[in-house]
Design a protein around this motif. Structure first.
Motif, mmCIF file in Angstrom:
data_model
loop_
_atom_site.group_PDB
_atom_site.id
_atom_site.type_symbol
_atom_site.label_atom_id
_atom_site.label_comp_id
_atom_site.label_asym_id
_atom_site.label_seq_id
_atom_site.Cartn_x
_atom_site.Cartn_y
_atom_site.Cartn_z
ATOM 1 N N PRO A 88 -23.151 21.978 -22.443
ATOM 2 C CA PRO A 88 -24.043 20.805 -22.423
ATOM 3 C C PRO A 88 -24.329 20.212 -23.795
ATOM 4 C CG PRO A 88 -25.262 22.834 -21.968
ATOM 5 C CD PRO A 88 -23.811 23.184 -21.913
ATOM 6 N N VAL A 89 -24.006 20.923 -24.873
ATOM 7 C CA VAL A 89 -24.250 20.365 -26.199
ATOM 8 C C VAL A 89 -23.406 19.116 -26.450
ATOM 9 C CG1 VAL A 89 -22.511 21.579 -27.607
ATOM 10 C CG2 VAL A 89 -24.779 21.112 -28.559
ATOM 11 N N HIS A 90 -22.305 18.960 -25.711
ATOM 12 C CA HIS A 90 -21.487 17.750 -25.846
ATOM 13 C C HIS A 90 -22.322 16.499 -25.561
ATOM 14 C CE1 HIS A 90 -17.609 19.759 -26.388
ATOM 15 N NE2 HIS A 90 -17.909 20.561 -25.386
ATOM 16 N N TYR A 91 -23.197 16.571 -24.560
ATOM 17 C CA TYR A 91 -24.018 15.415 -24.199
ATOM 18 C C TYR A 91 -25.051 15.122 -25.291
ATOM 19 C CZ TYR A 91 -21.852 16.282 -19.694
ATOM 20 O OH TYR A 91 -20.931 16.465 -18.695
ATOM 21 N N VAL A 92 -25.561 16.163 -25.915
ATOM 22 C CA VAL A 92 -26.502 15.982 -27.028
ATOM 23 C C VAL A 92 -25.817 15.266 -28.176
ATOM 24 C CG1 VAL A 92 -27.931 17.173 -28.720
ATOM 25 C CG2 VAL A 92 -27.849 18.007 -26.368
ATOM 26 N N LEU A 93 -24.604 15.682 -28.515
ATOM 27 C CA LEU A 93 -23.868 15.061 -29.604
ATOM 28 C C LEU A 93 -23.598 13.586 -29.312
ATOM 29 C CD1 LEU A 93 -21.373 17.953 -30.408
ATOM 30 C CD2 LEU A 93 -23.402 17.304 -31.720
ATOM 31 N N ARG A 94 -23.258 13.267 -28.068
ATOM 32 C CA ARG A 94 -23.017 11.876 -27.710
ATOM 33 C C ARG A 94 -24.265 11.023 -27.923
ATOM 34 N NH1 ARG A 94 -19.027 9.896 -23.875
ATOM 35 N NH2 ARG A 94 -17.268 11.338 -23.715
ATOM 36 N N ARG A 95 -25.419 11.568 -27.564
ATOM 37 C CA ARG A 95 -26.663 10.796 -27.690
ATOM 38 C C ARG A 95 -27.010 10.518 -29.150
ATOM 39 N NH1 ARG A 95 -28.851 14.448 -23.988
ATOM 40 N NH2 ARG A 95 -30.270 15.283 -25.583
ATOM 41 N N HIS A 96 -26.695 11.453 -30.031
ATOM 42 C CA HIS A 96 -27.072 11.293 -31.440
ATOM 43 C C HIS A 96 -26.032 10.545 -32.252
ATOM 44 C CE1 HIS A 96 -30.783 13.724 -31.852
ATOM 45 N NE2 HIS A 96 -30.332 14.327 -30.767
ATOM 46 N N SER B 231 -27.743 25.969 -22.279
ATOM 47 C CA SER B 231 -28.694 24.871 -22.103
ATOM 48 C C SER B 231 -29.826 24.968 -23.122
ATOM 49 C CB SER B 231 -29.263 24.889 -20.685
ATOM 50 O OG SER B 231 -29.902 26.128 -20.409
ATOM 51 N N GLU B 232 -30.264 26.184 -23.428
ATOM 52 C CA GLU B 232 -31.296 26.363 -24.448
ATOM 53 C C GLU B 232 -30.760 25.976 -25.817
ATOM 54 O OE1 GLU B 232 -34.128 29.901 -26.345
ATOM 55 O OE2 GLU B 232 -32.859 30.325 -24.597
ATOM 56 N N ARG B 233 -29.508 26.341 -26.093
ATOM 57 C CA ARG B 233 -28.907 25.932 -27.362
ATOM 58 C C ARG B 233 -28.859 24.413 -27.463
ATOM 59 N NH1 ARG B 233 -23.048 27.905 -29.166
ATOM 60 N NH2 ARG B 233 -22.456 27.013 -27.152
ATOM 61 N N ALA B 234 -28.499 23.740 -26.384
ATOM 62 C CA ALA B 234 -28.436 22.285 -26.411
ATOM 63 C C ALA B 234 -29.795 21.685 -26.778
ATOM 64 C CB ALA B 234 -27.960 21.754 -25.063
ATOM 65 N N ASP B 235 -30.863 22.260 -26.250
ATOM 66 C CA ASP B 235 -32.203 21.774 -26.585
ATOM 67 C C ASP B 235 -32.503 21.988 -28.075
ATOM 68 O OD1 ASP B 235 -32.649 21.012 -23.974
ATOM 69 O OD2 ASP B 235 -33.688 22.868 -23.428
ATOM 70 N N VAL C 164 -30.316 22.178 -30.516
ATOM 71 C CA VAL C 164 -29.490 21.247 -31.280
ATOM 72 C C VAL C 164 -30.092 19.848 -31.237
ATOM 73 C CG1 VAL C 164 -27.222 20.124 -31.397
ATOM 74 C CG2 VAL C 164 -27.387 22.600 -31.025
ATOM 75 N N ASP C 165 -30.585 19.445 -30.096
ATOM 76 C CA ASP C 165 -31.221 18.140 -29.969
ATOM 77 C C ASP C 165 -32.375 17.998 -30.969
ATOM 78 O OD1 ASP C 165 -31.768 15.628 -29.016
ATOM 79 O OD2 ASP C 165 -32.757 16.306 -27.185
ATOM 80 N N ARG C 166 -33.229 19.012 -31.028
ATOM 81 C CA ARG C 166 -34.355 18.973 -31.967
ATOM 82 C C ARG C 166 -33.875 19.034 -33.415
ATOM 83 N NH1 ARG C 166 -36.352 22.683 -28.088
ATOM 84 N NH2 ARG C 166 -35.968 24.439 -29.511
ATOM 85 N N THR C 167 -32.835 19.832 -33.650
ATOM 86 C CA THR C 167 -32.324 19.994 -35.014
ATOM 87 C C THR C 167 -31.737 18.695 -35.549
ATOM 88 O OG1 THR C 167 -31.863 22.343 -34.625
ATOM 89 C CG2 THR C 167 -30.724 21.291 -36.466
ATOM 90 N N VAL D 245 -25.288 27.494 -34.047
ATOM 91 C CA VAL D 245 -26.366 28.055 -33.231
ATOM 92 C C VAL D 245 -25.715 28.930 -32.171
ATOM 93 C CG1 VAL D 245 -28.358 27.589 -31.766
ATOM 94 C CG2 VAL D 245 -27.761 25.982 -33.599
ATOM 95 N N ARG D 246 -26.070 30.191 -32.130
ATOM 96 C CA ARG D 246 -25.435 31.121 -31.195
ATOM 97 C C ARG D 246 -25.933 30.919 -29.764
ATOM 98 N NH1 ARG D 246 -22.883 35.357 -34.085
ATOM 99 N NH2 ARG D 246 -23.632 35.610 -36.229
ATOM 100 N N ALA D 247 -25.032 31.224 -28.833
ATOM 101 C CA ALA D 247 -25.378 31.212 -27.410
ATOM 102 C C ALA D 247 -24.442 32.189 -26.694
ATOM 103 C CB ALA D 247 -25.269 29.810 -26.827
ATOM 104 N N GLY D 248 -24.643 32.329 -25.421
ATOM 105 C CA GLY D 248 -23.856 33.287 -24.646
ATOM 106 C C GLY D 248 -24.760 34.376 -24.115
ATOM 107 N N SER D 249 -24.495 35.618 -24.492
ATOM 108 C CA SER D 249 -25.313 36.732 -24.027
ATOM 109 C C SER D 249 -26.716 36.710 -24.628
ATOM 110 C CB SER D 249 -24.630 38.062 -24.370
ATOM 111 O OG SER D 249 -24.487 38.211 -25.780
#
Length: 354
Positions: free
Chosen positions: A342-350, A298-302, A304-307, A289-293
């Motif tokens: 922040p995606v690191h925290y999503v991965l930990r939760r799942h 934070s939007e990517r993390a959301d 990924v959480d849903r995915t 999932v792309r992020a950056g510019s």
């Protein structure tokens, strides 16, 4: 003269011992072996749903090899991960060939396994790529899967079969190995131009059977040296030569294939179809999932959480994000995942029990 001869002999023996890279001691560890039970991954007798990272450049050491991407401080990287996390990385032969001498040098890859063991993190070593990204030898055509994999490619010291035997013999004792990946994103195509451009590759009849037979034979080499570990192959799950359409079921039914892969860069448009009727665990080994510019991290993390929740609902058995880098490019639209993403925290939760 006799004293000099004895001294010379001792020096030669010491040098030979210093250069011996044929084996490494078996380390202590409390990481249990990852197993498959039907269509589930199992750890310590319980269903296991790994959520982790790709970190392809962990084996980059510029003083040793030509590398690929930036060097990673291994203890910093593994130290930020929860114990029993999982990381997929390139364990290509090129990372074990010294950039100056052109001889085998396992220093860089040894360091990856050692660091993972210290921090109690699982690894999926990818033993070869389909193309020559981060490796030597060029694009592997259908004839490679037929017979040429027994011959060394340009820039390699060993043929693929010998590399698999060498790698698995060397690191098979590591408790950090979750499963062995024979090759990333295989495709039994034939090139029709010198560049082997994607649009000019041909899919010839029999590609699925060729790939399936190759998987069983190559996995047999792994079993000889590490009979207790799972074997996987980096199938993308789309319309690649040898695994498109119904051919995917033919390939993934290979007797020696334990874990099936899917790579998701298109909102998982084929995933539900690939899971239908599958009797083996399915790992989404690359989620990009792309992020950056183009999108805030934070939007990517959301997303990924849903995915990941959707993957669970569909019946997938884990997922790995593409891809960690130590030097993310926030001003570009990339798949880069930096140390503070922040995606690191999503991965930990799942990550954890199914």
């Amino acid at each position: 003269m006799r004293v000099a001869a004895v001294a010379t002999t001792l020096l030669l023996l010491l040098a030979a011992c210093a250069q011996d890279t044929s084996s490494r001691p078996s380390p202590p560890g409390d990481l249990p072996v990852v197993r498959a039970d039907g269509d589930r991954l199992v750890l310590d007798g319980r269903t296991w749903w790994p959520a982790g990272l790709n970190a392809y450049q962990l084996g980059t050491r510029w003083e040793v090899n030509h590398g690929c991407g930036a060097e990673v401080d291994l203890d910093d990287f593994f130290g930020t991960l929860a114990p029993r996390s999982i990381v997929r990385f390139d364990a290509f032969q090129s990372h074990a060939v010294h950039r100056i001498g052109g001889t085998l040098d396992f220093t860089a890859l040894d360091a990856v396994f050692d660091a993972a063991e210290r921090h109690r993190v699982y690894l999926i070593p990818v033993l070869a790529p389909q193309d020559s990204d981060c490796d030597a030898g060029g694009y592997k055509q259908a004839d490679w899967y037929d017979a040429a994999w027994h011959d060394p490619l340009p820039g390699h010291v060993l043929a693929y079969d010998d590399w698999v035997a060498t790698a698995v013999e060397r690191w098979g004792s590591s408790p950090a190995v979750a499963m062995w990946e024979l090759i990333g994103e295989p495709e039994t195509a034939t090139c029709t131009d010198d560049e082997c451009a994607l649009e000019r590759r041909e899919c010839l009849p029999g590609g699925a059977r060729l790939l399936r037979n190759w998987i069983d034979e190559a996995a047999g080499i792994v079993r000889e040296h590490d009979p207790d570990r799972l074997v996987t192959v980096g199938t993308i799950g789309g319309d690649q030569c040898g695994s498109a359409g119904d051919d995917f079921a033919t390939v993934t039914d290979a007797e020696q294939l334990d874990v099936v892969q899917y790579h998701d860069y298109d909102d998982a448009q084929f995933l539900e179809r690939r899971l239908d009727g599958l009797s083996k665990p399915m790992l989404v080994a690359e989620l990009g999932v792309r992020a950056g510019s183009c999108r805030a991290v934070s939007e990517r993390a959301d997303i990924v959480d849903r995915t990941l929740t959707r993957y669970r609902d569909l019946g997938a058995d884990g997922a790995l994000m593409w891809s960690f880098v130590p030097d993310p490019r926030p001003d570009e639209c990339t798949y880069d995942i930096g140390p503070d993403d922040p995606v690191h925290y999503v991965l930990r939760r799942h990550h954890g029990s199914g």
